[in-house]
Design a protein around this motif. Structure first.
Motif, PDB file in Angstrom:
ATOM      1  N   PHE A   1      44.790  54.075  41.477  1.00 53.00           N
ATOM      2  CA  PHE A   1      45.163  52.909  40.667  1.00 53.00           C
ATOM      3  C   PHE A   1      44.679  51.623  41.336  1.00 53.00           C
ATOM      4  O   PHE A   1      44.069  50.759  40.689  1.00 53.00           O
ATOM      5  CB  PHE A   1      46.674  52.869  40.481  1.00 53.00           C
ATOM      6  N   VAL A   2      44.939  51.481  42.630  1.00 59.39           N
ATOM      7  CA  VAL A   2      44.517  50.275  43.355  1.00 59.39           C
ATOM      8  C   VAL A   2      42.998  50.150  43.364  1.00 59.39           C
ATOM      9  O   VAL A   2      42.438  49.069  43.141  1.00 59.39           O
ATOM     10  CB  VAL A   2      45.066  50.294  44.793  1.00 59.39           C
ATOM     11  N   ILE A   3      42.296  51.267  43.606  1.00 61.64           N
ATOM     12  CA  ILE A   3      40.837  51.248  43.656  1.00 61.64           C
ATOM     13  C   ILE A   3      40.249  50.914  42.290  1.00 61.64           C
ATOM     14  O   ILE A   3      39.390  50.025  42.164  1.00 61.64           O
ATOM     15  CB  ILE A   3      40.303  52.607  44.155  1.00 61.64           C
ATOM     16  N   ASN A   4      40.699  51.603  41.251  1.00 61.24           N
ATOM     17  CA  ASN A   4      40.131  51.394  39.914  1.00 61.24           C
ATOM     18  C   ASN A   4      40.464  50.007  39.367  1.00 61.24           C
ATOM     19  O   ASN A   4      39.618  49.357  38.739  1.00 61.24           O
ATOM     20  CB  ASN A   4      40.639  52.467  38.956  1.00 61.24           C
ATOM     21  N   LEU A   5      41.700  49.554  39.601  1.00 61.02           N
ATOM     22  CA  LEU A   5      42.099  48.237  39.109  1.00 61.02           C
ATOM     23  C   LEU A   5      41.267  47.137  39.755  1.00 61.02           C
ATOM     24  O   LEU A   5      40.706  46.265  39.067  1.00 61.02           O
ATOM     25  CB  LEU A   5      43.584  47.998  39.376  1.00 61.02           C
ATOM     26  N   ASN A   6      41.157  47.156  41.071  1.00 62.61           N
ATOM     27  CA  ASN A   6      40.435  46.088  41.763  1.00 62.61           C
ATOM     28  C   ASN A   6      38.933  46.163  41.549  1.00 62.61           C
ATOM     29  O   ASN A   6      38.250  45.133  41.546  1.00 62.61           O
ATOM     30  CB  ASN A   6      40.773  46.115  43.251  1.00 62.61           C
ATOM     31  N   SER A   7      38.425  47.370  41.358  1.00 60.60           N
ATOM     32  CA  SER A   7      37.010  47.517  41.024  1.00 60.60           C
ATOM     33  C   SER A   7      36.711  46.857  39.684  1.00 60.60           C
ATOM     34  O   SER A   7      35.703  46.143  39.525  1.00 60.60           O
ATOM     35  CB  SER A   7      36.630  49.000  40.981  1.00 60.60           C
ATOM     36  N   GLU A   8      37.614  47.060  38.726  1.00 66.30           N
ATOM     37  CA  GLU A   8      37.427  46.455  37.405  1.00 66.30           C
ATOM     38  C   GLU A   8      37.619  44.944  37.451  1.00 66.30           C
ATOM     39  O   GLU A   8      36.884  44.192  36.796  1.00 66.30           O
ATOM     40  CB  GLU A   8      38.405  47.081  36.397  1.00 66.30           C
ATOM     41  N   LEU A   9      38.583  44.483  38.212  1.00 71.78           N
ATOM     42  CA  LEU A   9      38.802  43.035  38.338  1.00 71.78           C
ATOM     43  C   LEU A   9      37.561  42.351  38.904  1.00 71.78           C
ATOM     44  O   LEU A   9      37.148  41.277  38.429  1.00 71.78           O
ATOM     45  CB  LEU A   9      40.002  42.763  39.243  1.00 71.78           C
ATOM     46  N   LYS A  10      36.941  42.968  39.907  1.00 70.44           N
ATOM     47  CA  LYS A  10      35.761  42.366  40.522  1.00 70.44           C
ATOM     48  C   LYS A  10      34.550  42.430  39.608  1.00 70.44           C
ATOM     49  O   LYS A  10      33.782  41.470  39.506  1.00 70.44           O
ATOM     50  CB  LYS A  10      35.470  43.060  41.856  1.00 70.44           C
ATOM     51  N   SER A  11      34.366  43.569  38.927  1.00 73.42           N
ATOM     52  CA  SER A  11      33.194  43.718  38.058  1.00 73.42           C
ATOM     53  C   SER A  11      33.257  42.786  36.848  1.00 73.42           C
ATOM     54  O   SER A  11      32.229  42.341  36.338  1.00 73.42           O
ATOM     55  CB  SER A  11      33.068  45.170  37.589  1.00 73.42           C
ATOM     56  N   LYS A  12      34.474  42.461  36.392  1.00 74.04           N
ATOM     57  CA  LYS A  12      34.656  41.571  35.232  1.00 74.04           C
ATOM     58  C   LYS A  12      35.009  40.147  35.642  1.00 74.04           C
ATOM     59  O   LYS A  12      35.265  39.304  34.781  1.00 74.04           O
ATOM     60  CB  LYS A  12      35.738  42.136  34.311  1.00 74.04           C
ATOM     61  N   ASN A  13      35.044  39.905  36.962  1.00 74.77           N
ATOM     62  CA  ASN A  13      35.376  38.574  37.475  1.00 74.77           C
ATOM     63  C   ASN A  13      36.729  38.094  36.939  1.00 74.77           C
ATOM     64  O   ASN A  13      36.879  36.958  36.485  1.00 74.77           O
ATOM     65  CB  ASN A  13      34.277  37.563  37.118  1.00 74.77           C
TER      66      ASN A  13
END
Length: 298
Positions: A152-164
């Motif tokens: 959850f932490v990995i996928n959430l933060n990966s998406e936050l960074k990729s979508k700014n």
């Protein structure tokens, strides 16, 4: 409520510390959970058996640590582990301790679902774990709990960074996933063998957890407890009210703690989850712990 938590049994010369904690309302927590936790703390198992179990657990973990270093792939079987855990919970653990253990998975699932549902623009979703009986434990329940949290932490933060994107305060909260389950539908065994308190059970199970999981799985499970701070920060950013961060004791996930303290920190992890969940329940009901009305969820 047991006699030990009955105010009529109070003795000024010999006050019960668990009665004091039960009556104190400074920490938000589900009422049934609080009763179970205070009875568990005051049980004969916690008072007399726990010190011996803790000593056995630490010594056993030390030798298993050496054994796993020499034979890292021997005895690795999550399936066997979880069958042992299901049997142990059903046979030896008290109803109060089982209630606290089963509630933890439901509470944790609610909190993760709340976070992703209240961050605009993200598609990351959690994988809820809501065990209803001991058979559900056999499906790698404890291992999946740890994996889900890290993923959850990995996928959430990966998406936050990729979508700014950033996690921002949200005024129109979605609290539809927050449940008020009291577990009245689960009848936990209460035979003469069901005597273990929560901490004794965890201390007894931890060496088996270490033995039957890979070194990576065991260390990851221990380190996941410090993600309490991470999840609490996410929630504080959404709510815009960081006050509950003071209730978090498992902190600093970038500086891992020793696995020998995992059992104690696991209990703190459960308490942190329960207090955060109760805050969200109060928000859903349209009230705070002090009775001040807050905006209701949609």
């Amino acid at each position: 409520m047991s006699n030990e938590l009955d105010i009529s049994k109070h003795d000024d010369r010999d006050p019960n510390p668990w009665l004091a904690m039960y009556l104190d309302s400074s920490i938000p927590i589900n009422e049934k959970t609080k009763q179970a936790l205070m009875r568990d703390n005051n049980s004969k198992s916690a008072r007399y058996l726990l010190p011996f179990v803790q000593l056995w657990s630490k010594i056993t973990m030390f030798f298993i640590h050496i054994f796993k270093f020499i034979f890292p792939k021997l005895f690795n079987s999550s399936k066997i582990l979880h069958r042992m855990l299901a049997w142990g919970l059903k046979t030896w653990v008290s109803p109060d301790a089982n209630l606290l253990i089963f509630r933890h998975f439901h509470v944790g699932s609610d909190i993760l679902s709340f976070i992703w549902a209240n961050i605009d623009g993200v598609e990351t979703k959690s994988s809820p774990l809501r065990p209803k009986n001991f058979e559900d434990v056999k499906d790698d329940l404890f291992l999946l709990h740890d994996l889900n949290l890290y993923n959850f932490v990995i996928n959430l933060n990966s998406e936050l960074k990729s979508k700014n994107l950033t996690i921002k305060q949200k005024s129109d909260l979605d609290l539809s996933m927050i449940t008020e389950d009291q577990f009245d539908h689960i009848q936990f065994p209460n035979k003469w063998t069901n005597i273990l308190d929560l901490r004794s059970a965890i201390e007894l199970f931890t060496p088996f957890y270490q033995l039957f999981l890979t070194a990576n799985d065991f260390v990851r499970a221990s380190n996941s407890l410090q993600l309490d701070e991470t999840i609490a920060i996410y929630t504080a950013q959404i709510l815009g009210t960081p006050g509950h961060l003071g209730l978090v004791n498992n902190k600093h996930p970038m500086v891992p703690a020793t696995t020998y303290s995992a059992a104690y920190r696991l209990v703190l992890h459960g308490l942190a989850s329960e207090t955060l969940h109760e805050i969200l329940v109060n928000l859903k009901l349209g009230k705070s712990k002090d009775g001040v009305m807050t905006p209701k969820s949609k």
